[in-house]
Design a protein around this motif. Structure first.
Motif, PDB file in Angstrom:
ATOM      1  N   HIS A 176       0.853  -1.198   0.000  1.00 36.62           N
ATOM      2  CA  HIS A 176       0.000   0.000   0.000  1.00 36.62           C
ATOM      3  C   HIS A 176       0.878   1.234   0.000  1.00 36.62           C
ATOM      4  O   HIS A 176       2.060   1.165   0.353  1.00 36.62           O
ATOM      5  CB  HIS A 176      -0.918   0.006   1.243  1.00 36.62           C
ATOM      6  CG  HIS A 176      -0.161   0.012   2.526  1.00 36.62           C
ATOM      7  ND1 HIS A 176       0.312  -1.139   3.097  1.00 36.62           N
ATOM      8  CD2 HIS A 176       0.269   1.016   3.326  1.00 36.62           C
ATOM      9  CE1 HIS A 176       0.981  -0.855   4.199  1.00 36.62           C
ATOM     10  NE2 HIS A 176       0.977   0.466   4.365  1.00 36.62           N
TER      11      HIS A 176
ATOM     12  N   HIS B  90       0.921   5.609   1.117  1.00 36.24           N
ATOM     13  CA  HIS B  90       0.320   6.487   2.134  1.00 36.24           C
ATOM     14  C   HIS B  90      -0.032   7.858   1.573  1.00 36.24           C
ATOM     15  O   HIS B  90      -0.865   8.554   2.126  1.00 36.24           O
ATOM     16  CB  HIS B  90       1.281   6.689   3.315  1.00 36.24           C
ATOM     17  CG  HIS B  90       1.794   5.421   3.915  1.00 36.24           C
ATOM     18  ND1 HIS B  90       3.119   5.074   3.912  1.00 36.24           N
ATOM     19  CD2 HIS B  90       1.137   4.417   4.537  1.00 36.24           C
ATOM     20  CE1 HIS B  90       3.278   3.897   4.501  1.00 36.24           C
ATOM     21  NE2 HIS B  90       2.089   3.470   4.886  1.00 36.24           N
TER      22      HIS B  90
ATOM     23  N   HIS C 235       4.826   0.123   0.266  1.00 34.31           N
ATOM     24  CA  HIS C 235       5.472  -0.936   1.042  1.00 34.31           C
ATOM     25  C   HIS C 235       4.456  -1.967   1.517  1.00 34.31           C
ATOM     26  O   HIS C 235       3.253  -1.715   1.550  1.00 34.31           O
ATOM     27  CB  HIS C 235       6.277  -0.361   2.229  1.00 34.31           C
ATOM     28  CG  HIS C 235       5.450   0.071   3.415  1.00 34.31           C
ATOM     29  ND1 HIS C 235       5.913   0.023   4.712  1.00 34.31           N
ATOM     30  CD2 HIS C 235       4.190   0.567   3.513  1.00 34.31           C
ATOM     31  CE1 HIS C 235       4.991   0.459   5.538  1.00 34.31           C
ATOM     32  NE2 HIS C 235       3.939   0.803   4.853  1.00 34.31           N
TER      33      HIS C 235
ATOM     34  N   TYR D 263       2.938   9.709  10.624  1.00 30.77           N
ATOM     35  CA  TYR D 263       2.638  10.110   9.244  1.00 30.77           C
ATOM     36  C   TYR D 263       2.477  11.621   9.166  1.00 30.77           C
ATOM     37  O   TYR D 263       1.862  12.231  10.050  1.00 30.77           O
ATOM     38  CB  TYR D 263       1.342   9.449   8.764  1.00 30.77           C
ATOM     39  CG  TYR D 263       1.372   7.946   8.866  1.00 30.77           C
ATOM     40  CD1 TYR D 263       1.801   7.178   7.802  1.00 30.77           C
ATOM     41  CD2 TYR D 263       1.013   7.311  10.052  1.00 30.77           C
ATOM     42  CE1 TYR D 263       1.864   5.796   7.904  1.00 30.77           C
ATOM     43  CE2 TYR D 263       1.075   5.929  10.166  1.00 30.77           C
ATOM     44  CZ  TYR D 263       1.492   5.176   9.087  1.00 30.77           C
ATOM     45  OH  TYR D 263       1.560   3.820   9.196  1.00 30.77           O
TER      46      TYR D 263
HETATM   47 FE   LIG Z   1       2.132   1.538   5.664  1.00 25.72          FE
END
Ligand SMILES: [Fe+2]
Length: 184
Positions: free
Chosen positions: A75, A77, A127, A143
């Motif tokens: 996935h 981000h 990743h 994040y």
């Molecule tokens: Fe992740």
């Protein structure tokens, strides 16, 4: 000692000075350099889960507890991320899109993270994560944005084809992982 409110304030202060992940990474590296203190501050991992420690439009801080041998699909981000391990192990595979425009990805690299390790992921990184050990792994994931509201992609584990990331489905995987550990 690890104090969550202080840690959040440190991350916010780092972000105020530098909107990139550079200074936040230093805050996380400092925290996981004393893993026993983080374990005491956040509590011993008990089950696979994603604990939301802090959530704002420009910063999300999660305590991610991976189930034994748990793997999540590739996935992205769409924001920078910093991962710091305070218990167990996390294997990251990094992926890149095939140049043919198919939406498919191929493996591009990997990094094995152990306690005290910190990994920085750039805005466009794709990743997948595996906990390769037969016990829970604990990691702080930070994040540079709203982790839950940002539109992004995941790739099917079998076909490696791109699809829309479904946050609820991703969270359900942690419940499923707990169910597997407990047996039928
Ligand atoms: Fe992740």
């Amino acid at each position: 000692m690890f104090d969550l409110e202080y840690f959040i304030a440190e991350c916010r202060a780092a972000l105020a000075v530098d909107p990139s992940q550079k200074l936040v990474r230093e805050v996380i590296a400092r925290a996981v350099s004393e893993p026993a203190a983080v374990l005491k501050g956040l509590g011993e991992p008990k089950r696979a889960e994603v604990q939301k420690l802090y959530h704002a439009s420009d910063l999300t801080i999660l305590n991610v507890i991976w189930a034994p041998m748990m793997t999540i699909t590739p996935h992205n981000h769409q924001m920078w991320a910093v991962i710091g391990i305070y218990s167990g192990r996390e294997d990251n595979i990094f992926w890149r899109r095939l140049p043919d425009g198919s939406g498919r990805v191929e493996a591009a690299g990997a990094r094995a993270l152990s306690v005290g390790d910190v990994e920085t992921l750039g805005h466009n990184i794709i990743h997948s994560v595996t906990n390769p050990i037969p016990r829970l792994t604990g990691a702080i994931h930070v994040y540079g944005g709203d982790f839950f509201a940002t539109e992004r992609s995941e790739w099917d584990s079998e076909t490696l084809m791109e699809g829309r990331y479904d946050a609820e489905r991703a969270m359900r995987r942690f419940d499923e992982a707990n169910a597997i550990q407990c047996g039928p």
